[in-house]
Design a protein around this motif. Sequence first.
Motif, PDB file in Angstrom:
ATOM      1  N   GLY A  68       0.798  -1.223   0.000  1.00 36.36           N
ATOM      2  CA  GLY A  68       0.000   0.000   0.000  1.00 36.36           C
ATOM      3  C   GLY A  68       0.830   1.271   0.000  1.00 36.36           C
ATOM      4  N   ILE A  69       2.051   1.179  -0.555  1.00 29.62           N
ATOM      5  CA  ILE A  69       2.914   2.359  -0.642  1.00 29.62           C
ATOM      6  C   ILE A  69       3.448   2.482  -2.063  1.00 29.62           C
ATOM      7  N   SER A  70       4.053   3.618  -2.357  1.00 27.40           N
ATOM      8  CA  SER A  70       4.623   3.825  -3.686  1.00 27.40           C
ATOM      9  C   SER A  70       5.981   3.126  -3.799  1.00 27.40           C
ATOM     10  N   LEU A  71       6.396   2.893  -5.016  1.00 31.08           N
ATOM     11  CA  LEU A  71       7.710   2.304  -5.260  1.00 31.08           C
ATOM     12  C   LEU A  71       8.806   3.205  -4.710  1.00 31.08           C
ATOM     13  N   GLU A  72       8.653   4.501  -4.886  1.00 36.40           N
ATOM     14  CA  GLU A  72       9.659   5.438  -4.394  1.00 36.40           C
ATOM     15  C   GLU A  72       9.792   5.365  -2.875  1.00 36.40           C
ATOM     16  N   LYS A  73       8.650   5.278  -2.198  1.00 38.57           N
ATOM     17  CA  LYS A  73       8.672   5.189  -0.741  1.00 38.57           C
ATOM     18  C   LYS A  73       9.285   3.862  -0.287  1.00 38.57           C
ATOM     19  N   LEU A  74       8.986   2.796  -1.006  1.00 33.92           N
ATOM     20  CA  LEU A  74       9.540   1.481  -0.674  1.00 33.92           C
ATOM     21  C   LEU A  74      11.056   1.502  -0.688  1.00 33.92           C
ATOM     22  N   LYS A  75      11.639   2.240  -1.623  1.00 34.52           N
ATOM     23  CA  LYS A  75      13.095   2.247  -1.797  1.00 34.52           C
ATOM     24  C   LYS A  75      13.809   3.294  -0.949  1.00 34.52           C
ATOM     25  N   GLN A  76      13.079   3.961  -0.058  1.00 34.23           N
ATOM     26  CA  GLN A  76      13.676   4.981   0.807  1.00 34.23           C
ATOM     27  C   GLN A  76      13.745   4.478   2.242  1.00 34.23           C
ATOM     28  N   PRO A  77      14.711   4.990   3.003  1.00 35.83           N
ATOM     29  CA  PRO A  77      14.760   4.611   4.423  1.00 35.83           C
ATOM     30  C   PRO A  77      13.529   5.120   5.165  1.00 35.83           C
ATOM     31  N   ILE A  78      13.188   4.447   6.226  1.00 36.59           N
ATOM     32  CA  ILE A  78      12.056   4.871   7.045  1.00 36.59           C
ATOM     33  C   ILE A  78      12.436   6.164   7.750  1.00 36.59           C
ATOM     34  N   SER A  79      11.586   7.169   7.615  1.00 32.38           N
ATOM     35  CA  SER A  79      11.855   8.464   8.252  1.00 32.38           C
ATOM     36  C   SER A  79      11.584   8.375   9.751  1.00 32.38           C
ATOM     37  N   LYS A  80      12.098   9.340  10.462  1.00 34.65           N
ATOM     38  CA  LYS A  80      11.899   9.394  11.907  1.00 34.65           C
ATOM     39  C   LYS A  80      10.408   9.448  12.235  1.00 34.65           C
ATOM     40  N   GLN A  81       9.660  10.251  11.475  1.00 36.00           N
ATOM     41  CA  GLN A  81       8.222  10.385  11.707  1.00 36.00           C
ATOM     42  C   GLN A  81       7.501   9.056  11.456  1.00 36.00           C
ATOM     43  N   GLU A  82       7.847   8.365  10.389  1.00 32.80           N
ATOM     44  CA  GLU A  82       7.241   7.062  10.103  1.00 32.80           C
ATOM     45  C   GLU A  82       7.532   6.075  11.228  1.00 32.80           C
ATOM     46  N   TYR A  83       8.765   6.102  11.723  1.00 33.23           N
ATOM     47  CA  TYR A  83       9.158   5.205  12.801  1.00 33.23           C
ATOM     48  C   TYR A  83       8.309   5.465  14.042  1.00 33.23           C
ATOM     49  N   ILE A  84       8.100   6.732  14.376  1.00 30.16           N
ATOM     50  CA  ILE A  84       7.276   7.098  15.524  1.00 30.16           C
ATOM     51  C   ILE A  84       5.849   6.594  15.332  1.00 30.16           C
ATOM     52  N   GLU A  85       5.309   6.788  14.130  1.00 30.51           N
ATOM     53  CA  GLU A  85       3.950   6.334  13.837  1.00 30.51           C
ATOM     54  C   GLU A  85       3.832   4.816  13.941  1.00 30.51           C
ATOM     55  N   LEU A  86       4.830   4.089  13.434  1.00 27.72           N
ATOM     56  CA  LEU A  86       4.814   2.630  13.521  1.00 27.72           C
ATOM     57  C   LEU A  86       4.846   2.169  14.971  1.00 27.72           C
ATOM     58  N   ARG A  87       5.656   2.799  15.801  1.00 26.62           N
ATOM     59  CA  ARG A  87       5.740   2.439  17.225  1.00 26.62           C
ATOM     60  C   ARG A  87       4.412   2.707  17.919  1.00 26.62           C
ATOM     61  N   GLN A  88       3.744   3.815  17.571  1.00 28.77           N
ATOM     62  CA  GLN A  88       2.451   4.127  18.177  1.00 28.77           C
ATOM     63  C   GLN A  88       1.408   3.087  17.781  1.00 28.77           C
ATOM     64  N   GLU A  89       1.433   2.647  16.521  1.00 29.02           N
ATOM     65  CA  GLU A  89       0.525   1.606  16.067  1.00 29.02           C
ATOM     66  C   GLU A  89       0.785   0.312  16.818  1.00 29.02           C
ATOM     67  N   ASP A  90       2.052  -0.023  17.035  1.00 26.09           N
ATOM     68  CA  ASP A  90       2.404  -1.224  17.781  1.00 26.09           C
ATOM     69  C   ASP A  90       1.822  -1.181  19.180  1.00 26.09           C
ATOM     70  N   LYS A  91       1.943  -0.038  19.830  1.00 25.58           N
ATOM     71  CA  LYS A  91       1.425   0.116  21.195  1.00 25.58           C
ATOM     72  C   LYS A  91      -0.078  -0.057  21.220  1.00 25.58           C
ATOM     73  N   GLN A  92      -0.768   0.449  20.198  1.00 26.72           N
ATOM     74  CA  GLN A  92      -2.224   0.321  20.142  1.00 26.72           C
ATOM     75  C   GLN A  92      -2.625  -1.143  19.957  1.00 26.72           C
ATOM     76  N   TRP A  93      -1.902  -1.894  19.151  1.00 28.60           N
ATOM     77  CA  TRP A  93      -2.205  -3.306  18.916  1.00 28.60           C
ATOM     78  C   TRP A  93      -1.952  -4.152  20.157  1.00 28.60           C
ATOM     79  N   GLN A  94      -0.973  -3.730  20.968  1.00 28.14           N
ATOM     80  CA  GLN A  94      -0.621  -4.501  22.152  1.00 28.14           C
ATOM     81  C   GLN A  94      -1.619  -4.325  23.290  1.00 28.14           C
ATOM     82  N   LYS A  95      -2.449  -3.296  23.253  1.00 27.26           N
ATOM     83  CA  LYS A  95      -3.429  -3.044  24.315  1.00 27.26           C
ATOM     84  C   LYS A  95      -4.550  -4.034  24.294  1.00 27.26           C
TER      85      LYS A  95
END
Length: 95
Positions: A68-95
């Motif tokens: 569900g992402i673009s090819l360009e995004k796939l080939k780029q490193p995960i940004s700091k903001q994306e990393y924060i968002e992923l961690r927040q999603e993880d915390k929500q799933w763990q509840k």
Amino acid sequence: MIEHEEETNNAGQDWARERLRNFLDDHPSLPIYRFASIAGVSRITVASFLSGKEVMMITLTKIAKAMGISLEKLKQPISKQEYIELRQEDKQWQK
């Protein structure tokens, strides 16, 4: 110049590999064979890619689309903001 393009492509595939690993880790109910089926590629191709083999651009395009992402995004490193968002999603799933 060709060598430079090849180095850039290799780096892009390395980041794509890491993004795919993160995606599969974040979706434990989605095994490789199922993801491969959704992406329209073989499970051997996905497994080979994850273990370091280079793949064709069309394969990366299919992987990006399945994620569900673009090819360009796939080939780029995960940004700091994306990393924060992923961690927040993880915390929500763990509840």
